[in-house]
Write a protein that holds these residues in place. Structure first.
Motif, PDB file in Angstrom:
ATOM      1  N   VAL A 147      60.542 -17.776  72.774  1.00  0.00           N
ATOM      2  CA  VAL A 147      60.250 -18.322  71.439  1.00  0.00           C
ATOM      3  C   VAL A 147      59.897 -19.800  71.512  1.00  0.00           C
ATOM      4  N   LYS A 148      60.635 -20.554  72.328  1.00  0.00           N
ATOM      5  CA  LYS A 148      60.398 -21.997  72.451  1.00  0.00           C
ATOM      6  C   LYS A 148      60.847 -22.481  73.809  1.00  0.00           C
ATOM      7  N   MET A 149      60.070 -23.347  74.403  1.00  0.00           N
ATOM      8  CA  MET A 149      60.456 -23.940  75.678  1.00  0.00           C
ATOM      9  C   MET A 149      60.111 -25.421  75.691  1.00  0.00           C
ATOM     10  N   ASP A 150      60.853 -26.170  76.510  1.00  0.00           N
ATOM     11  CA  ASP A 150      60.626 -27.601  76.691  1.00  0.00           C
ATOM     12  C   ASP A 150      60.476 -27.894  78.175  1.00  0.00           C
ATOM     13  N   PHE A 151      59.633 -28.867  78.498  1.00  0.00           N
ATOM     14  CA  PHE A 151      59.585 -29.368  79.866  1.00  0.00           C
ATOM     15  C   PHE A 151      60.671 -30.426  79.969  1.00  0.00           C
ATOM     16  N   THR A 152      61.684 -30.176  80.779  1.00  0.00           N
ATOM     17  CA  THR A 152      62.839 -31.061  80.791  1.00  0.00           C
ATOM     18  C   THR A 152      63.532 -31.005  82.147  1.00  0.00           C
ATOM     19  N   ILE A 153      64.689 -31.654  82.242  1.00  0.00           N
ATOM     20  CA  ILE A 153      65.492 -31.657  83.466  1.00  0.00           C
ATOM     21  C   ILE A 153      66.916 -31.246  83.127  1.00  0.00           C
TER      22      ILE A 153
END
Length: 289
Positions: A147-153
């Motif tokens: 549904v939703k994703m973020d580029f993160t650490i």
């Protein structure tokens, strides 16, 4: 591309355009330097301004800080209210990434000092911020779900960076870095740093040496730089259980401050009532700053 860059870091957009297989959930280990910043007493600042003035003030603040981060090779992860989370060395490699992260932090504080003068003339609050930096191996990539994703650490080094930002409250400082950052290439030569102690943040048992960054070596007054070295010697004596030498060294330190008073008080207490033989100098914090 320009439109996407308003929502994703430019480096991430370029990576996704180069490799369409990355348009999915994935994370990979990478060594990065992590930066957290937070505005001091932001609640009071927000309550003192109208919504329009607060929005304009924060837009200018975030714009200026973000430009510095990006120009030094950093990737802005997210804005969390008045906080900025960013990192260096992912997705693109950045030479001497820890040094670049410290550089960005010093430049942000210098720029903010200049902005305070401008804001004061306009009758606006003079913003101050605290910054914490750590480095280590983390998971980098697309996190979330379909549904939703973020580029993160993700990873423990991220948590420590956040805790170091808050730890500035304890020492009344502006930039704190971990020993992992301090021992990285270029940091100890490009910047004047002062060792403050060995600390285990709340929830941790293993301590980490914490340093205050005073500025660029080429810009810090030589007297202040020499004083920083002297204070570091006092802390080293303390960590080596030589509390008398630590106090003697502190007596030569030309400045006051919260950290000085705390160190002197602990040394005096331990001279009267020494710590256990297995004491390793770590201050285990019971509260989250």
């Amino acid at each position: 591309l320009q439109a996407f860059q308003r929502y994703l870091p430019p480096t991430v957009v370029r990576v996704l355009l180069r490799d369409t297989t990355l348009h999915r959930l994935w994370m990979t280990p990478m060594e990065v330097s992590i930066h957290f910043s937070d505005i001091v007493n932001f609640t009071a600042v927000s309550e003192s301004l109208s919504h329009v003035k607060l929005s304009a003030l924060m837009a200018e603040y975030l714009q200026e800080m973000s430009m510095i981060i990006v120009k030094t090779g950093g990737t802005i992860d997210k804005y969390i209210g008045d906080s900025i989370m960013s990192f260096w060395n992912a997705p693109d490699r950045v030479p001497q990434f820890c040094s670049r992260a410290v550089e960005a932090s010093v430049l942000c504080q210098q720029k903010l000092a200049a902005l305070r003068g401008k804001w004061a003339e306009a009758g606006l609050p003079e913003l101050h911020c605290r910054i914490g930096l750590n480095s280590g191996t983390v998971l980098v990539g697309n996190y979330g779900c379909d549904v939703k994703m973020d580029f993160t650490i993700l990873g423990d080094p991220v948590n420590l960076a956040s805790r170091l930002e808050g730890l500035n409250k304890k020492y009344n400082t502006s930039i704190l870095i971990s020993e992992q950052v301090h021992c990285s290439e270029g940091v100890s030569t490009r910047f004047v740093c002062r060792l403050l102690g060995r600390v285990a943040v709340k929830g941790k048992t293993q301590g980490v040496e914490v340093y205050e960054v005073l500025g660029f070596t080429a810009e810090v007054d030589p007297t202040e730089a020499a004083a920083a070295d002297l204070y570091t010697c006092a802390v080293r004596a303390f960590l080596g259980r030589d509390f008398g030498l630590a106090l003697t060294t502190l007596a030569k330190y030309p400045y006051g401050g919260t950290a000085v008073r705390q160190l002197r008080a602990v040394c005096q207490r331990y001279l009267k009532d020494p710590p256990p033989l297995d004491w390793d100098g770590v201050e285990v914090l019971k509260e989250k700053f």
